[in-house]
Design a protein around this motif. Structure first.
Motif, PDB file in Angstrom:
ATOM      1  N   UNK A   1      50.817  36.581  30.816  1.00 29.30           N
ATOM      2  CA  UNK A   1      49.891  37.361  31.627  1.00 29.30           C
ATOM      3  C   UNK A   1      48.491  37.395  31.018  1.00 29.30           C
ATOM      4  N   UNK A   2      48.402  37.441  29.708  1.00 26.77           N
ATOM      5  CA  UNK A   2      47.091  37.436  29.067  1.00 26.77           C
ATOM      6  C   UNK A   2      46.416  36.071  29.196  1.00 26.77           C
ATOM      7  N   UNK A   3      47.221  35.025  29.248  1.00 29.15           N
ATOM      8  CA  UNK A   3      46.642  33.700  29.468  1.00 29.15           C
ATOM      9  C   UNK A   3      46.065  33.611  30.883  1.00 29.15           C
ATOM     10  N   UNK A   4      46.742  34.297  31.831  1.00 31.21           N
ATOM     11  CA  UNK A   4      46.263  34.267  33.212  1.00 31.21           C
ATOM     12  C   UNK A   4      45.083  35.206  33.452  1.00 31.21           C
ATOM     13  N   UNK A   5      45.166  36.438  32.921  1.00 31.42           N
ATOM     14  CA  UNK A   5      44.196  37.482  33.246  1.00 31.42           C
ATOM     15  C   UNK A   5      43.223  37.816  32.119  1.00 31.42           C
ATOM     16  N   UNK A   6      43.354  37.200  30.983  1.00 30.83           N
ATOM     17  CA  UNK A   6      42.448  37.464  29.876  1.00 30.83           C
ATOM     18  C   UNK A   6      43.132  38.254  28.772  1.00 30.83           C
ATOM     19  N   UNK A   7      42.544  38.168  27.585  1.00 32.96           N
ATOM     20  CA  UNK A   7      43.140  38.792  26.404  1.00 32.96           C
ATOM     21  C   UNK A   7      43.111  40.315  26.439  1.00 32.96           C
TER      22      UNK A   7
END
Length: 153
Positions: free
Chosen positions: A108-114
């Motif tokens: 999810x962080x790869x998709x929406x940012x760190x």
């Protein structure tokens, strides 16, 4: 238990002295002997036979009370043993779920940012923080990265 029923009853100690119960609570019993008053712990004194009531009915009532306390204590010990027996299984299950959450959060962080925070994982960490075997949660790991520009290992 109604300890007031015992007040005024006759009691004999192991030395053969007879006295009268002046005060009786769950923590102490005060007996008036001809030579003066003495205070005892009723559970210890009656259980080991140092004190005994002259009236058998009062002896039976207090014995039942002691037996009920013993049963309750044994039940609590059994519950504690069962909880301790289940604890390793629970720790293993919690750490497996933690690993699954960590993998999901990374995607999810790869998709929406760190800076993406996954609320179900926040609640999971709050609830099971004592059982998680990882040194740091993923949020603490990323917060170190954001604060210091690197991760601790």
């Amino acid at each position: 238990m109604n300890y007031n029923a015992f007040i005024g009853s006759k009691i004999i100690n192991k030395n053969g002295e007879q006295g009268e119960v002046v005060s009786f609570t769950k923590d102490r019993i005060v007996i008036a002997y001809p030579g003066g008053e003495k205070t005892y712990n009723p559970e210890v004194a009656i259980r080991n036979g140092f004190l005994s009531f002259v009236d058998e009915e009062l002896s039976r009532q207090y014995s039942e009370e002691l037996n009920n306390k013993d049963k309750a204590k044994k039940e609590q010990e059994e519950i504690a043993k069962r909880i301790d027996a289940d604890r390793p299984i629970k720790i293993q299950r919690v750490n497996k779920l933690n690993q699954q959450y960590v993998e999901k959060i990374r995607v999810l962080q790869a998709l929406f940012g760190d800076d993406f925070i996954y609320p179900p994982y926040v609640e999971f960490v709050k609830k099971y923080k004592e059982l998680i075997k990882v040194k740091k949660s993923i949020f603490e790991e990323f917060s170190d990265y954001w604060r210091f520009g690197y991760k601790y290992q």
